[in-house]
Design a protein around this motif. Structure first.
Motif, PDB file in Angstrom:
ATOM      1  N   ASP A  12       0.831  -1.205   0.000  1.00 47.90           N
ATOM      2  CA  ASP A  12       0.000   0.000   0.000  1.00 47.90           C
ATOM      3  C   ASP A  12       0.867   1.257   0.000  1.00 47.90           C
ATOM      4  N   VAL A  13       0.295   2.344  -0.501  1.00 51.62           N
ATOM      5  CA  VAL A  13       0.972   3.646  -0.477  1.00 51.62           C
ATOM      6  C   VAL A  13       1.280   4.032   0.968  1.00 51.62           C
ATOM      7  N   GLY A  14       2.515   4.452   1.203  1.00 48.49           N
ATOM      8  CA  GLY A  14       2.907   4.897   2.540  1.00 48.49           C
ATOM      9  C   GLY A  14       3.140   3.774   3.537  1.00 48.49           C
ATOM     10  N   SER A  15       3.403   2.578   3.053  1.00 44.98           N
ATOM     11  CA  SER A  15       3.649   1.447   3.965  1.00 44.98           C
ATOM     12  C   SER A  15       4.907   1.689   4.793  1.00 44.98           C
ATOM     13  N   GLN A  16       4.840   1.268   6.043  1.00 44.75           N
ATOM     14  CA  GLN A  16       5.961   1.442   6.963  1.00 44.75           C
ATOM     15  C   GLN A  16       6.559   0.087   7.339  1.00 44.75           C
ATOM     16  N   THR A  17       7.774   0.130   7.838  1.00 43.28           N
ATOM     17  CA  THR A  17       8.407  -1.088   8.351  1.00 43.28           C
ATOM     18  C   THR A  17       7.534  -1.714   9.438  1.00 43.28           C
ATOM     19  N   GLY A  18       7.375  -3.013   9.377  1.00 46.26           N
ATOM     20  CA  GLY A  18       6.572  -3.716  10.373  1.00 46.26           C
ATOM     21  C   GLY A  18       5.163  -4.012   9.902  1.00 46.26           C
TER      22      GLY A  18
END
Length: 393
Positions: A312-318
């Protein structure tokens, strides 16, 4: 024998228990602590004697009356009985046991013991440890294992005696495998020291030299093992009749194979789910897109070793993405777990001058809306530092 325990407590009855209740309680306790049901344990034997002592007193009206009035002293020749007490002492354990359970039961009990000692005896179960891969655990597999089990000696056909000779009945126990010794008022039954409980002995000159009189030798065998799909660490597979050979014509024991699954370089298992961590370029995490992740399930069985994961757009680590049905199967084959892909946003390294310049421009143009966690974190941090400063003022 005396006991520090109250006789009523030993039998687990109240002081108003009638004869029927006493007999029922004794039957239960005697069976619970009988030495033959506890492997000849000395603690069990001691408890068994105490239970018999209690019943021999409480089942006799005169002794019970004396015990109720004077305690153990009243039935052991002291206190309140004019020094006389009751003569004869407690009955023999086996006499009491026979009276309560009946001769027919006692005969059956003794016959069963004799059968266990000298009749066919089932062979011992054995254990074999086997390490498998996670792929084998997923798909199932067939393996060959080498195990050492007891087998009948071919020289003596399992008798332990040289060809042409045979074991003789043990003279010490008359073939019973057990001997009795007196211990005060009681008789204690133990394994015969001469024949080790077998009821039979071999003359030294008649001992089979191949097995040294044991009738068994250790042999290595290669067995085929079918590993079902879905097994896990600690899973146990039973191979009936593949354990040690029995004695005196008894059946073989069983072989238990305990499985351990070797750690995998990529995947971790959580129940039926498979967990894998996948790196995601920082630009792709910001813009969204797709990556390919390894898929153990497909790799193990049909040659397809990857699956597509939507980022997804803007996915973060974890952040995790769950792909249904790509995990481990259960042992019944009714369902499968999921593949859980954990994203790891990767910061680029070894940037060129131009790339660094572009990164600076991007950083300068990004605001709180583009970096919501950054803004939120430092807002909380400033509040924390302010509170800390005010508190120290």
């Amino acid at each position: 024998m005396t006991s520090s325990s109250d006789y009523y407590d030993l039998l687990g009855v109240g002081r108003d228990a009638d004869a029927a209740a006493l007999k029922a309680a004794f039957r239960k306790k005697a069976m619970e602590h009988h030495p033959d049901r506890n492997g000849g344990c000395e603690d069990a034997m001691a408890k068994f004697k105490e239970v018999n002592q209690a019943y021999s007193v409480l089942s006799d009206p005169q002794k019970r009356a004396a015990y109720d009035r004077f305690g153990e002293a009243g039935v052991n020749g002291a206190g309140g009985m004019g020094g006389g007490g009751f003569s004869g002492g407690p009955q023999d354990i086996n006499d009491i046991f026979s009276q309560v359970f009946g001769d027919a039961f006692g005969d059956m009990f003794n016959r069963a013991q004799q059968t266990r000692r000298s009749g066919p005896q089932r062979g011992s179960d054995i254990r074999h440890d086997l390490e498998i891969t996670l792929e084998q655990a997923y798909c199932g597999a067939e393996a060959e294992i080498d195990v050492a089990t007891a087998a009948a000696c071919e020289t003596c056909s399992g008798s332990g005696a040289k060809p042409g000779t045979s074991p003789q009945t043990c003279s010490t126990c008359a073939g019973q495998g057990r001997v009795r010794t007196a211990n005060g008022f009681f008789q204690v039954e133990r394994t015969c020291p001469s024949c080790g409980g077998q009821g039979r002995r071999l003359a030294e000159a008649d001992v089979c030299t191949s097995c040294r009189g044991q009738g068994q030798v250790r042999k290595h065998r290669t067995l085929s093992l079918k590993i079902p799909a879905g097994v896990d660490d600690g899973s146990r597979i039973r191979l009936t009749g593949e354990g040690d050979v029995g004695r005196h014509g008894g059946p073989r024991g069983d072989l238990y194979v305990f499985l351990s699954v070797k750690p995998h370089d990529l995947f971790e298992r959580d129940g039926l789910d498979l967990l894998v961590q996948a790196p995601v370029p920082m630009s792709l995490a910001a813009l969204g897109g797709e990556i390919e992740a390894p898929c153990l399930a497909s790799a193990a069985c049909d040659g397809q070793c990857r699956t597509t994961v939507k980022v997804d757009v803007g996915s973060q680590t974890g952040k995790t993405v769950r792909i249904r049905g790509k995990g481990m199967p259960d042992l019944q084959g009714r369902r499968r777990g999921d593949l859980v892909v954990e994203l790891f946003v990767e910061t680029p390294t070894n940037l060129t001058s131009r790339q660094k310049e572009l990164m600076r421009e991007l950083s300068e143009t990004c605001g709180d809306k583009q970096q919501p966690r950054h803004a939120g974190f430092f807002k909380k941090a400033r509040t924390f530092w302010s509170d800390l400063t005010d508190g120290n003022a």
